[in-house]
Design an enzyme around this catalytic site. Structure first.
Site, PDB file in Angstrom:
ATOM      1  N   LYS A   1     -70.985  -9.677 -61.047  1.00 57.82           N
ATOM      2  CA  LYS A   1     -70.949  -8.570 -60.052  1.00 57.82           C
ATOM      3  C   LYS A   1     -72.527  -8.283 -59.966  1.00 57.82           C
ATOM      4  CE  LYS A   1     -69.979  -3.614 -60.017  1.00 57.82           C
ATOM      5  NZ  LYS A   1     -69.203  -2.454 -60.550  1.00 57.82           N
TER       6      LYS A   1
ATOM      7  N   GLU B   1     -76.320 -13.928 -69.976  1.00 60.97           N
ATOM      8  CA  GLU B   1     -75.577 -14.981 -70.526  1.00 60.97           C
ATOM      9  C   GLU B   1     -75.220 -15.897 -69.211  1.00 60.97           C
ATOM     10  OE1 GLU B   1     -75.040 -11.709 -71.157  1.00 60.97           O
ATOM     11  OE2 GLU B   1     -74.438 -11.881 -73.399  1.00 60.97           O
TER      12      GLU B   1
ATOM     13  N   GLY C   1     -66.189  -4.014 -63.606  1.00 65.17           N
ATOM     14  CA  GLY C   1     -66.112  -5.187 -64.084  1.00 65.17           C
ATOM     15  C   GLY C   1     -64.770  -5.689 -64.847  1.00 65.17           C
ATOM     16  N   ARG C   2     -64.309  -4.854 -65.645  1.00 65.48           N
ATOM     17  CA  ARG C   2     -62.933  -5.043 -66.231  1.00 65.48           C
ATOM     18  C   ARG C   2     -61.740  -4.753 -65.423  1.00 65.48           C
ATOM     19  NH1 ARG C   2     -65.953  -1.044 -68.311  1.00 65.48           N
ATOM     20  NH2 ARG C   2     -65.175   0.922 -68.346  1.00 65.48           N
TER      21      ARG C   2
ATOM     22  N   GLU D   1     -63.446  -0.772 -74.011  1.00 56.21           N
ATOM     23  CA  GLU D   1     -64.609  -0.542 -73.072  1.00 56.21           C
ATOM     24  C   GLU D   1     -64.326   0.836 -72.256  1.00 56.21           C
ATOM     25  OE1 GLU D   1     -65.940  -3.552 -70.443  1.00 56.21           O
ATOM     26  OE2 GLU D   1     -68.003  -3.782 -71.619  1.00 56.21           O
TER      27      GLU D   1
ATOM     28  N   HIS E   1     -46.322 -14.911 -88.899  1.00 55.01           N
ATOM     29  CA  HIS E   1     -46.496 -15.664 -90.116  1.00 55.01           C
ATOM     30  C   HIS E   1     -47.989 -15.332 -90.644  1.00 55.01           C
ATOM     31  CE1 HIS E   1     -42.921 -18.041 -89.914  1.00 55.01           C
ATOM     32  NE2 HIS E   1     -42.814 -17.628 -88.502  1.00 55.01           N
TER      33      HIS E   1
ATOM     34  N   LYS F   1     -78.053  -5.394 -75.875  1.00 52.18           N
ATOM     35  CA  LYS F   1     -78.868  -6.272 -74.707  1.00 52.18           C
ATOM     36  C   LYS F   1     -80.207  -6.155 -74.856  1.00 52.18           C
ATOM     37  CE  LYS F   1     -75.400  -5.785 -71.137  1.00 52.18           C
ATOM     38  NZ  LYS F   1     -75.011  -5.457 -69.623  1.00 52.18           N
TER      39      LYS F   1
HETATM   40  C1  G6Q Z   1     -66.903  -4.271 -67.547  1.00 46.32           C
HETATM   41  C2  G6Q Z   1     -68.203  -4.709 -68.309  1.00 46.32           C
HETATM   42  C3  G6Q Z   1     -68.738  -5.756 -68.259  1.00 46.32           C
HETATM   43  C4  G6Q Z   1     -68.960  -6.806 -67.176  1.00 46.32           C
HETATM   44  C5  G6Q Z   1     -69.938  -8.111 -67.999  1.00 46.32           C
HETATM   45  C6  G6Q Z   1     -70.441  -9.063 -66.825  1.00 46.32           C
HETATM   46  O1  G6Q Z   1     -66.358  -3.525 -67.194  1.00 46.32           O
HETATM   47  O2  G6Q Z   1     -68.857  -4.034 -66.968  1.00 46.32           O
HETATM   48  O3  G6Q Z   1     -67.684  -6.715 -69.229  1.00 46.32           O
HETATM   49  O4  G6Q Z   1     -68.048  -7.203 -66.425  1.00 46.32           O
HETATM   50  O5  G6Q Z   1     -70.973  -7.755 -68.411  1.00 46.32           O
HETATM   51  O6  G6Q Z   1     -71.215  -8.464 -65.739  1.00 46.32           O
HETATM   52  P1  G6Q Z   1     -71.488  -9.109 -64.507  1.00 46.32           P
HETATM   53  O7  G6Q Z   1     -70.265  -9.322 -63.732  1.00 46.32           O
HETATM   54  O8  G6Q Z   1     -72.285  -8.063 -63.597  1.00 46.32           O
HETATM   55  O9  G6Q Z   1     -72.167 -10.309 -64.873  1.00 46.32           O
END
Ligand code: G6Q
Length: 559
Positions: free
Chosen positions: A220, A226, A280-281, A366, A397, A525
């Site tokens: 996003k 990462e 994001g989620r 989250e 199990h 972070k």
């Molecule tokens: C979700 C969070 C988080 C996000 C990641 C990746 O709601 O905001 O999991 O999706 O940190 O972020 P980017 O899509 O910006 O790389």
């Protein structure tokens, strides 16, 4: 959408503390009465318990009768939901109000799965038109790749897709591609690289051919450490095998940040946009779902959206008393607040849903893993429980021992499809039998007297019976929900994900937390950036505590 302004426009007044509300206090009194309730007795006393505490919506069926509650409990819980303004806040979310107050953003993942005709306009922007314009691009691109018209730089069709993303840009696409593997294109192998750990990238690159691999950089913000490091590594690897001019056939991006994509060297024509109002989620429905559309095809991707939209419509229109997401939320809230359950286990009795617990972990924890209200005051009750789990029957199990006989009571969500997508009828009967047997066992347990009678029937001596009986006793009275669908399809999966999204939303409203920010991920972070420069540079770590200094020194010595 217009740019966020400095002043949030959220239309609701601050909520009173939860424990100060009349309906919460009524629930507290009721909880004292309900303390000794036994599920066995509740079932024995009411032949209509199953039909009374079940609901259908959008191709899903929810049985919440195996929870320690009754019709009065549900009436009190729905009264609380009304007092907390669940319906008004739900309507505000669907209408595009900036309910994400700390980021001053609308929360419109529901608009991503609404039909074009819904014509949603927010702040003068035709959101539906924007969404469907991007969907059209996703359709054209996925058809080209799947149909073989989109070729790699040496003229071969694409065989491997590598989605590079993390968190919301990874968990949804990965979970859905796995869940819908029955619908996957036979030529396309899907790979997901999320971890900054080079082993993750190394394993993916070892399995793909640069001539036939398409990389999707899904981020996003397009600033996530990462993802950026993984994308750079993939790019460098690719350029060891192909000229720079080939990049455009092998790298596409999904993001809200056009400028960063240009700087990375991806042609903006290969960029699939989305918007700041997609969290994001909650983003698998947006262009972040590109890998899903590539895997299963645009038609099935649309079915996924349609299933979610059907659940949205139900959530918007059904009265709280028959509203599946609201009921799931209220039952979970009851278990959390009044039974003191600190965790919830998710048990999909469907192997293809093996990533669903991990997906829900992010969605729920989250969103509602918060300790201050929207106005910044401490929440005066516990909030989000820990969410965890794994597929049945495997869990049986392993950790089910604790769920049956441990000291903590952990509610479980059982999820199953009535019909399988394979032909091994005996396997499916065994699977469903286990699913239903587990919820029955958690509910009924096995009393000391029943155990004694069993052991006696087996001919054990009295001494042995008394020695073994306590170990073989099950307290029972342990709550669970069962969610059923006919088949696991794109449509029912869409509905299932949306069910949990809205459940999370309702619980967030009850606790009065902002379910749509995630400030809790920031501190680590920032510290990681500092430590990374200490690990890779010559600066001595002096600013930390002795433990952190010691660990950094060990890592530096190992280089
Ligand atoms: C979700 C969070 C988080 C996000 C990641 C990746 O709601 O905001 O999991 O999706 O940190 O972020 P980017 O899509 O910006 O790389």
């Amino acid at each position: 959408m217009s740019q966020p302004t400095s002043q949030p426009t959220f239309p609701f007044a601050p909520q009173p503390p939860l424990t100060a509300t009349a309906s919460y206090q009524a629930l507290e009194e009721h909880a004292v009465e309900a303390e000794d309730w036994q599920l066995r007795s509740l079932f024995a006393a009411d032949a209509g318990r199953f039909p009374g505490l079940t609901v259908d919506a959008a191709g899903l069926f929810l049985d919440y009768s195996k929870n320690r509650l009754d019709a009065r409990t549900m009436a009190l819980l729905t009264a609380l939901a009304r007092e907390r303004g669940v319906e008004a806040q739900r309507d505000a979310m669907f209408a595009g109000a900036r309910i994400n107050t700390t980021e001053n953003r609308a929360v419109l993942h529901t608009a991503l799965r609404a039909p074009r005709a819904s014509a949603l306009v927010v702040d003068g922007q035709d959101v539906s038109a924007d969404v469907h314009a991007v969907l059209e691009r996703v359709r054209a691109f996925t058809e080209a790749v799947r149909g073989g018209a989109w070729l790699g730089h040496s003229g071969k069709p694409i065989t491997d897709i590598v989605n590079i993303g993390i968190g919301g840009s990874d968990l949804g696409p990965k979970m859905v591609c796995l869940a819908l593997r029955q619908y996957a294109h036979p030529r396309l192998a899907m790979h997901f690289v999320s971890n900054v750990d080079g082993h993750d990238m190394d394993a993916a690159l070892a399995r793909v051919d640069p001539e036939t691999t398409l990389f999707i950089v899904a981020s996003k913000t397009f600033t996530t450490t990462e993802t950026m490091m993984n994308a750079q590594t993939a790019r460098a690897w690719f350029l060891q095998h192909a000229p720079e001019s080939a990049l455009a056939r092998h790298f596409v991006a999904v993001s809200t940040n056009t400028e960063a994509i240009r700087q990375f060297g991806i042609d903006p024509a290969n960029m699939f946009p989305f918007w700041d109002w997609v969290g994001g989620r909650y983003s698998v429905w947006s262009a972040i779902g590109l890998s899903v559309a590539l895997c299963v095809g645009f038609g099935y991707f649309q079915d996924l959206l349609a299933g979610a939209h059907a659940m949205d419509t139900h959530f918007k229109e059904a009265p709280l008393e028959q509203n599946m997401p609201a009921l799931l939320a209220l039952v979970g809230f009851w278990n959390r607040q009044f039974l003191g359950c600190g965790s919830v286990s998710i048990a999909p009795y469907h192997q293809d849903l093996s990533r669903f617990p991990a997906y829900l972990q992010q969605l729920d924890m989250e969103s509602n893993g918060k300790r201050v209200t929207k106005s910044g005051a401490p929440v005066d009750t516990p909030t989000c429980p820990v969410i965890w789990g794994d597929c049945g029957t495997n869990g049986q199990h392993a950790y089910f021992q604790l769920l049956h006989q441990g000291t903590d009571v952990t509610p479980i969500d059982f999820i199953a499809a009535l019909r399988p997508a394979h032909e091994y009828a005996n396997h499916h009967a065994a699977l469903l039998a286990n699913c239903f047997a587990q919820s029955e066992a958690f509910m009924k347990g096995k009393t000391l007297d029943e155990v004694r009678a069993d052991l006696q029937a087996q001919g054990l001596s009295l001494a042995n019976i008394e020695r073994l009986a306590p170990h073989k006793t099950f307290p029972g009275n342990r709550p669970s929900n069962t969610i059923l669908m006919e088949y696991l399809t794109p449509y029912t999966l869409g509905a299932l994900i949306a069910l949990y999204e809205h459940k999370t939303f309702v619980q967030g409203v009850l606790w009065d937390v902002n379910s749509f920010d995630q400030w809790g991920v920031e501190l680590g972070k920032v510290l990681a950036k500092r430590i990374e420069s200490e690990l890779t540079g010559s600066a001595l770590p002096e600013l930390h505590d002795s433990s952190t200094n010691g660990l950094i020194a060990m890592a530096k010595a190992a280089v």
